[in-house]
Design an enzyme around this catalytic site. Structure first.
Site, short mmCIF file in Angstrom:
data_model
loop_
_atom_site.label_atom_id
_atom_site.label_comp_id
_atom_site.label_asym_id
_atom_site.label_seq_id
_atom_site.Cartn_x
_atom_site.Cartn_y
_atom_site.Cartn_z
CG ASP A 56 0.48 4.20 4.72
OD1 ASP A 56 -0.34 3.57 4.02
OD2 ASP A 56 0.64 3.97 5.94
CG ASP A 93 -0.23 -0.24 2.51
OD1 ASP A 93 1.00 -0.44 2.50
OD2 ASP A 93 -0.89 -0.20 3.56
CE LYS A 120 0.94 2.84 14.32
NZ LYS A 120 1.82 1.80 13.77
P1 GTP Z 1 -5.31 -1.35 8.01
O1 GTP Z 1 -6.25 -2.43 8.47
O2 GTP Z 1 -6.07 -0.16 7.50
O3 GTP Z 1 -4.25 -0.99 8.99
O4 GTP Z 1 -4.54 -1.89 6.72
P2 GTP Z 1 -3.73 -3.26 6.49
O5 GTP Z 1 -4.56 -4.41 6.96
O6 GTP Z 1 -3.31 -3.27 5.07
O7 GTP Z 1 -2.47 -3.15 7.46
P3 GTP Z 1 -1.09 -2.41 7.22
O8 GTP Z 1 -1.31 -1.18 6.40
O9 GTP Z 1 -0.39 -2.27 8.51
O10 GTP Z 1 -0.30 -3.49 6.39
C1 GTP Z 1 0.92 -3.24 5.74
C2 GTP Z 1 1.04 -4.18 4.56
O11 GTP Z 1 1.11 -5.53 4.99
C3 GTP Z 1 -0.15 -4.09 3.62
O12 GTP Z 1 0.35 -4.17 2.31
C4 GTP Z 1 -0.99 -5.29 3.99
O13 GTP Z 1 -1.70 -5.79 2.86
C5 GTP Z 1 0.03 -6.29 4.46
N1 GTP Z 1 -0.46 -7.16 5.52
C6 GTP Z 1 -0.88 -6.79 6.76
N2 GTP Z 1 -1.23 -7.87 7.48
C7 GTP Z 1 -1.04 -8.95 6.68
C8 GTP Z 1 -1.23 -10.37 6.86
O14 GTP Z 1 -1.66 -10.86 7.92
N3 GTP Z 1 -0.91 -11.17 5.81
C9 GTP Z 1 -0.43 -10.67 4.65
N4 GTP Z 1 -0.15 -11.52 3.65
N5 GTP Z 1 -0.25 -9.35 4.43
C10 GTP Z 1 -0.54 -8.50 5.44
#
Ligand code: GTP
Ligand code: GTP
Length: 359
Positions: free
Chosen positions: A222, A110, A161
């Protein structure tokens, strides 16, 4: 060279746009956001990509297939339960073809960035680090993970954070792109959730591993929130954010060929009009993204907003910084501002939401 892309998150901050679509598949500048990252990785010499999927995992492969249309070979690995960022990296280890000392690139799914990926690879090789991290500088680091480094760029701490002024020891943050020495990936515990930011990095540091930061302060955003997502999409259209996947020279706006825009509608500020969307006469849309099959009725005024697929915006309605879910219907003469979110399929009657004129 090979890379892992983490695309399995639930994208809760981007709801309701992530109710039916995982965040990396929400269109930015006319194509799923992930397309830009894949194209940038390819341009930097990456040939093999493993997509680590979890939430709505089934939509990725039908769209990208084996990756050959992008000049890539793409593998898909789906977690049975979400494993977090570190667990997701460990879970795809068996699909990697690199040798134990070779570098594996890892990207959050993202992040929109102008990072010089080749420079990160070169820096990783030169420093001999176990892990190299892309760092960027931000004015207000409180929402991020701080990564202070010493004079040689070696990471000295990970501070998630920070809140108090004493904790804000640097303006360098973890920008969400890493290179791991292949063998380091095998040290992450398998089959349980692991956060790479909170567990793996601090653990590696404590065990004496060499983590190297590379500050690259080109474009970085982001796209986790709706406000950031529309801005990123507009910046791609305006050419402020680099992507080999932005179709042609689009100037101030991008109108997909199957959209229909009234001649006197005004589209500015990197606005994107998606497939088969219909924009009525006199509508003014600035810095916004209108997804496929949405309808904007005459004289609506929309700024910095995201309109979901198949949504309908009534005549003269004003949206500023609003998010409208897929298939929602906002009636005529409404006014929605400042982060208001209308859920997928919801209906707002005509003239039901207004701001007083002195606001
Ligand atoms: P929020 O729920 O809005 O915080 O978004 P998010 O679920 O995408 O979490 P975050 O932005 O912290 O994740 C950072 C990156 O890691 C993103 O590209 C997510 O798609 C990926 N990501 C987060 N958790 C997982 C997981 O459990 N498995 C996988 N495969 N990717 C994950
Ligand atoms: P210029 O670059 O300003 O000459 O416009 P363009 O015609 O090259 O725009 P583009 O190719 O991006 O858009 C393709 C079609 O979308 C146009 O032929 C128009 O029908 C429509 N379109 C694009 N931008 C606008 C706009 O600001 N207002 C209106 N009414 N239609 C637009």
């Amino acid at each position: 060279k090979e890379a892992i892309l983490l695309v399995g998150g639930k994208g809760t901050r981007l709801r309701p746009l992530t109710v039916h679509t995982p965040k990396p598949m929400v269109p930015a500048a006319g194509v799923p956001f992930l397309t830009h990252q894949l194209a940038r990785a390819r341009a930097a010499g990456v040939e093999h990509i493993v997509l680590a999927t979890s939430y709505l995992a089934e939509v990725f492969e039908p769209y990208f297939g084996d990756g050959s249309s992008l000049g890539l070979s793409i593998d898909y690995v789906t977690e049975r339960e979400p494993l977090g960022t570190g667990g997701a990296i460990r879970n795809v280890a068996s699909r990697l073809t690199s040798g134990p000392d070779e570098p594996v690139l890892i990207f959050n799914g993202d992040i929109l960035t102008g990072l010089d990926i080749r420079a990160l690879v070169t820096s990783h090789a030169a420093s001999g680090a176990d892990v190299s991290l892309h760092l960027t500088r931000v004015e207000d680091p409180r929402a991020f993970g701080l990564v202070p480094t010493d004079g040689t760029g070696r990471v000295t701490a990970f501070l998630e954070k920070p809140q108090t002024p004493e904790e804000i020891v640097t303006d360098q943050i973890n920008a969400g792109a890493y290179i791991f020495r292949r063998s380091v990936i095998d040290t992450i515990p398998a089959d349980r959730p692991v956060s790479v930011e909170r567990e793996t990095f601090p653990g590696l540091l404590a065990s004496g591993a060499h983590l190297q930061g590379m500050v690259d302060s080109t474009y970085w955003l982001d796209l986790g929130t709706p406000q950031a997502f529309v801005r990123g999409s507009a910046d791609l259209v305006l050419g402020r954010a680099p992507s080999p996947a932005v179709p042609g020279r689009c100037g101030d706006r991008l109108v997909l060929p199957t959209a229909s825009v009234a001649p006197d509608a005004k589209l500015t500020g990197g606005t994107v009009i998606g497939d088969r969307a219909v924009i009525g006469e006199g509508a003014r849309i600035d810095g916004s993204t209108v997804l496929a099959d949405a309808v904007v009725e005459p004289h609506a005024v929309i700024t910095d907003s995201l309109i979901g697929a198949g949504a309908r915006i009534g005549s003269r309605t004003v949206l500023a910084g609003a998010v409208i879910g897929d298939g929602a219907h906002v009636g005529a003469d409404n006014e929605l501002r400042d982060g208001v979110r209308v859920w997928c399929g919801a209906t707002l009657p005509d003239a039901s939401v207004r701001f007083s004129s002195d606001q």
